[in-house]
Motif scaffolding. Sequence first.
Motif, PDB file in Angstrom:
ATOM      1  N   GLY A  27       0.763  -1.139   0.005  1.00 12.77           N
ATOM      2  CA  GLY A  27      -0.023  -0.230  -0.069  1.00 12.77           C
ATOM      3  C   GLY A  27       0.763   1.389   0.045  1.00 12.77           C
ATOM      4  N   ASN A  28       0.270   2.345  -0.125  1.00 11.88           N
ATOM      5  CA  ASN A  28       1.154   3.564  -0.037  1.00 11.88           C
ATOM      6  C   ASN A  28       1.225   3.945   1.494  1.00 11.88           C
ATOM      7  N   ASP A  29       2.153   5.041   1.712  1.00 15.50           N
ATOM      8  CA  ASP A  29       2.626   5.587   2.721  1.00 15.50           C
ATOM      9  C   ASP A  29       2.040   7.039   2.786  1.00 15.50           C
ATOM     10  N   GLU A  30       1.956   7.724   3.911  1.00 13.45           N
ATOM     11  CA  GLU A  30       1.637   9.066   3.872  1.00 13.45           C
ATOM     12  C   GLU A  30       2.800   9.832   3.240  1.00 13.45           C
ATOM     13  N   SER A  31       2.674  10.985   2.653  1.00 14.79           N
ATOM     14  CA  SER A  31       3.768  11.583   1.970  1.00 14.79           C
ATOM     15  C   SER A  31       3.956  13.005   2.563  1.00 14.79           C
ATOM     16  N   PRO A  32       5.092  13.066   3.258  1.00 13.63           N
ATOM     17  CA  PRO A  32       5.182  14.544   3.652  1.00 13.63           C
ATOM     18  C   PRO A  32       5.425  15.626   2.696  1.00 13.63           C
ATOM     19  N   MET A  33       4.724  16.928   2.824  1.00 14.68           N
ATOM     20  CA  MET A  33       5.055  18.004   1.958  1.00 14.68           C
ATOM     21  C   MET A  33       6.564  18.553   2.645  1.00 14.68           C
ATOM     22  N   ASN A  34       6.575  19.116   3.922  1.00 13.64           N
ATOM     23  CA  ASN A  34       7.900  19.651   4.172  1.00 13.64           C
ATOM     24  C   ASN A  34       8.376  19.186   5.561  1.00 13.64           C
ATOM     25  N   TYR A  35       7.518  18.682   6.291  1.00 11.21           N
ATOM     26  CA  TYR A  35       8.066  17.823   7.446  1.00 11.21           C
ATOM     27  C   TYR A  35       7.148  16.643   7.688  1.00 11.21           C
ATOM     28  N   THR A  36       7.605  15.752   8.731  1.00  7.95           N
ATOM     29  CA  THR A  36       6.839  14.442   8.463  1.00  7.95           C
ATOM     30  C   THR A  36       5.229  14.640   8.987  1.00  7.95           C
ATOM     31  N   ASP A  37       4.832  15.277   9.664  1.00  7.36           N
ATOM     32  CA  ASP A  37       3.492  15.374   9.925  1.00  7.36           C
ATOM     33  C   ASP A  37       2.454  16.176   9.121  1.00  7.36           C
ATOM     34  N   ASN A  38       3.307  17.138   8.120  1.00  8.63           N
ATOM     35  CA  ASN A  38       2.588  17.656   7.363  1.00  8.63           C
ATOM     36  C   ASN A  38       2.400  17.019   5.924  1.00  8.63           C
ATOM     37  N   THR A  39       1.414  16.199   5.689  1.00 12.05           N
ATOM     38  CA  THR A  39       0.992  15.357   4.578  1.00 12.05           C
ATOM     39  C   THR A  39       0.514  15.783   3.392  1.00 12.05           C
ATOM     40  N   TYR A  40       0.846  15.421   2.469  1.00 13.99           N
ATOM     41  CA  TYR A  40      -0.125  15.902   1.160  1.00 13.99           C
ATOM     42  C   TYR A  40      -1.499  14.535   1.392  1.00 13.99           C
ATOM     43  N   HIS A  41      -2.417  15.160   0.730  1.00 17.99           N
ATOM     44  CA  HIS A  41      -3.523  14.099   0.614  1.00 17.99           C
ATOM     45  C   HIS A  41      -3.281  12.796   0.674  1.00 17.99           C
TER      46      HIS A  41
END
Length: 456
Positions: A27-41
Motif C-alpha cells: 500500500g502507499n504511505d503518507e507523503s510529507p510536504m515539508n515535515y513528517t506530520d504535514n502530509t499531502y492528501h
Amino acid sequence: MFQKDTYVERRKILKNKVGAGIILLFGNDESPMNYTDNTYHFRQDSTFMYYFGINHPGLAAVIDIDNNKEIIFGDDYTIDDIVWMGPQASIADKAALCGVKKVMPAKALGSALDKHKKVHFLPLYRPENKIKLFELLNVRPAAVLSSYSLDLVQAVVSQREIKSYEEIEQLHQAVNVSVDMHVAAMKYIRPGMTEAEVAAEIHKVALAAGGNISFPIIATINGQTLHNHYHGNTIKDGDLFLVDAGYENQMCYAGDLSSTIPVSKKFSPEQKEIYQITLSAHQAAIDALELGQPFKNAHMAACTAIFDGLKAMGFTKGSTSDALETGAHALFFPCGTGHMMGLDVHDMEDLGEVWVGYNGQPKSTQFGLKSLRLAKPLCAGHVFTIEPGIYFIPELIDLWMGQGKFREFINWDKVNSYRNFGGIRNEEDFVMTDKGACLLGKPKPKSIDEVEALRG
Ligand code: GLY
Ligand code: MN
C-alpha cells in the motif's frame, strides 16, 4: 468498501492466474510536504485498493499462493496518535472487512517472505516502497523496473481492466460529479478572473461531494498546451478556456472530462468552425467503437475527421490516408484519442502502457501515435475516455514550418495565421458492453448551443 466477498474472489482469481510463489503488494504511505506530520492528501495504491479495499496508509500484504495464506502487515495507531487524530479502527478490523484473517506488525513482513520462493512484486513507483523492497529483498531501486514480476503485472491488468457491475456503478457516480464540476466552470468563468479562481470553483465541487480530484486540474486559456497546470493568467474576452478535470470518489474511482468554453459567452465564427470539427472527430471516434475491434480504429477515425475538417477550412491538403500514414495530422492532434480509466484516471499506468493499452505489442514511435495510450481490441467491461482535440501549438508550428515538413499536406501560411488560436478538446468516458459502447454518467454539455446556453 465493497462486500467482503468481492475482495476474497478477486484474490482467489489472482492466485489462480499467478499460479505459484508469493505475491507482495505494497500500500502507499503518507507523503510529507515539508515535515513528517504535514502530509499531502493520502492516496492509496490502486492495486492494493482493488484487492483489499483498505484506504489506510502504511500497509503491505503477502499472498502466499503455495500455502494459501494471506497476511496484512501494518501497525495500529498508538494512544499518542489517537489523542491527536481521534478514535481509529484497528488494522485487524479493517482486514476482516476484506476477508483477511491474519494481520502482523509491519516489521514482521521480512519473516513472511521465503527467500527460496519466487516473490512477485509490481513495478513500484513510490520511493518509500522501493526502499522497503531493497531492505526486504535487496532489489536496488534502480533495478525495480527490470526485476518486477511480469506474470503479476499481466494477471493484475487482466483483472482490473474488466470492470464489474459494482465498479461501473462507482464510475457512473464519479463521472456524474465530474460533469457537475464542468457545468460549474461553464457558468462561472468571466473576463477579469484568474485561471486559479476557476480551478478553485471546480475543486470546490469535488470536495463538497466528499471525494477529491482525480488528477491536477487543467483550467487554462492556453489549451494548446496539452497538460497545462499553470493557473496564473487573467482571463480575457475572446479567450477559449479549456477545462480538463475529474472527480475521484471515496472508493478511489475516477472520472475524467474535458470542455472548452468561450469566455465571451458566444464562440466567435472561427472558434465555432474548429469546435465543430472537434465534435465531428468525437462522434467519428464513438461511431468506430466496436466490441472486439481495436481502440486504435477510434483514434484513426478521429484523426481522419480532424484532417478532413481542417482540409475543408484550407489548413490541410492532399490525401488524408497518406497524411495520417506520415503523421502530418499530429501537427494539430499530437496525442491519443483516449486511455483506460478506473481506479486510476490513466488506469494502471504504473503497470505499463504496453500491457494496459497494447496487450504486450510494441507501441508506435511516430510523433503523435506514440502518445496513444490505448490501441488494443475492446472487451466488455473496458472503461475508457474519448478526447480528440485540435491544438495550434506555436512552438511546433515554428519548428515544422522552419524544417519545411509536410509541405504536401499542410498549408503553412494558413496555419501560421491561426498560431494564437489556442486549443479545443472535449472528453467523455465510456464503458464497452456486449451491446456496444455506453456513455458513463450523465451527458456533459458539449454542443455549441448547450455550452453557450450555460454562459448566461
Ligand atoms: N485528463 C488528463 C489526461 O487524460 O491525460
Ligand atoms: Mn483523459
